[in-house]
Design an enzyme around this catalytic site. Structure first.
Site, PDB file in Angstrom:
ATOM      1  CG  ASN A   9      -0.451  -0.232   2.512  1.00  0.00           C
ATOM      2  OD1 ASN A   9       0.570  -0.892   2.658  1.00  0.00           O
ATOM      3  ND2 ASN A   9      -1.106   0.312   3.519  1.00  0.00           N
TER       4      ASN A   9
ATOM      5  CD  GLU B 225      -1.521   4.793   4.559  1.00  0.00           C
ATOM      6  OE1 GLU B 225      -0.921   5.603   5.298  1.00  0.00           O
ATOM      7  OE2 GLU B 225      -2.264   3.894   4.987  1.00  0.00           O
TER       8      GLU B 225
ATOM      9  CB  CYS C 182      -5.366  -1.273  -1.736  1.00  0.00           C
ATOM     10  SG  CYS C 182      -6.695  -0.469  -0.825  1.00  0.00           S
TER      11      CYS C 182
ATOM     12  CD  GLU D 285      -5.650  -5.845  -1.180  1.00  0.00           C
ATOM     13  OE1 GLU D 285      -5.023  -4.772  -1.009  1.00  0.00           O
ATOM     14  OE2 GLU D 285      -6.558  -6.226  -0.422  1.00  0.00           O
TER      15      GLU D 285
ATOM     16  CB  CYS E  43     -10.933  -2.336   0.858  1.00  0.00           C
ATOM     17  SG  CYS E  43     -10.346  -1.670  -0.714  1.00  0.00           S
TER      18      CYS E  43
END
Ligand code: ZN
Length: 138
Positions: A48, A50, A58, A60, A91
């Site tokens: 991930n 940010e 994310c 994934e 998510c």
């Protein structure tokens, strides 16, 4: 869906732990690592990433982007590892993103750093009755 007592190959777990360590998650302090395996057997990794306005990427999604950027389109396996021992499940946005490149054979595995398989899903279990490319009528 349940995977009680199963373990994941040590090479996969160590690769997941390594990519998780490279996550950039200063805001959530929730590093995640992911590995996707395409139908060619190649493996792609993601962590991930940010950003200050909170619309991060994310793990994934990062791994899927690497797979697509390499010219591949089909997911055989998705592995996800979070920071703790609780299951770090994809998510909602990632479920849809996985769905885009999944088929009935795709499996999504949620693991921990000790190699325990915490959850395993088929695509239908992860996102039932999902909207996918075939739902678009042209
Ligand atoms: Zn996600």
């Amino acid at each position: 869906m349940s995977a009680a007592g199963e373990t994941v190959a040590a090479e996969i777990v160590s690769a997941l732990v390594a990519v998780r360590a490279r996550a950039y998650s200063p805001y959530s302090n929730h590093p995640v690592g992911a590995m996707v395996e395409s139908d060619s057997g190649a493996r792609y990794f993601g962590a991930n990433v940010e950003v200050a306005h909170y619309k991060g990427l994310c793990a994934e999604a990062s791994a899927i982007a690497a797979m697509v950027s390499a010219g591949e389109r089909r997911l055989r396996h998705v592995y996800v590892i979070g920071p703790g021992e609780h299951p770090c499940t994809p998510c909602g946005d990632c479920r849809q993103r996985i769905r885009e490149f999944a088929d009935a054979e795709t499996r999504i595995h949620v693991v921990d750093a000790r190699g325990r398989l915490l959850k395993r899903y088929s695509m239908e279990e992860l996102l039932p009755d999902a909207f996918g490319p075939e739902n678009l009528s042209h």
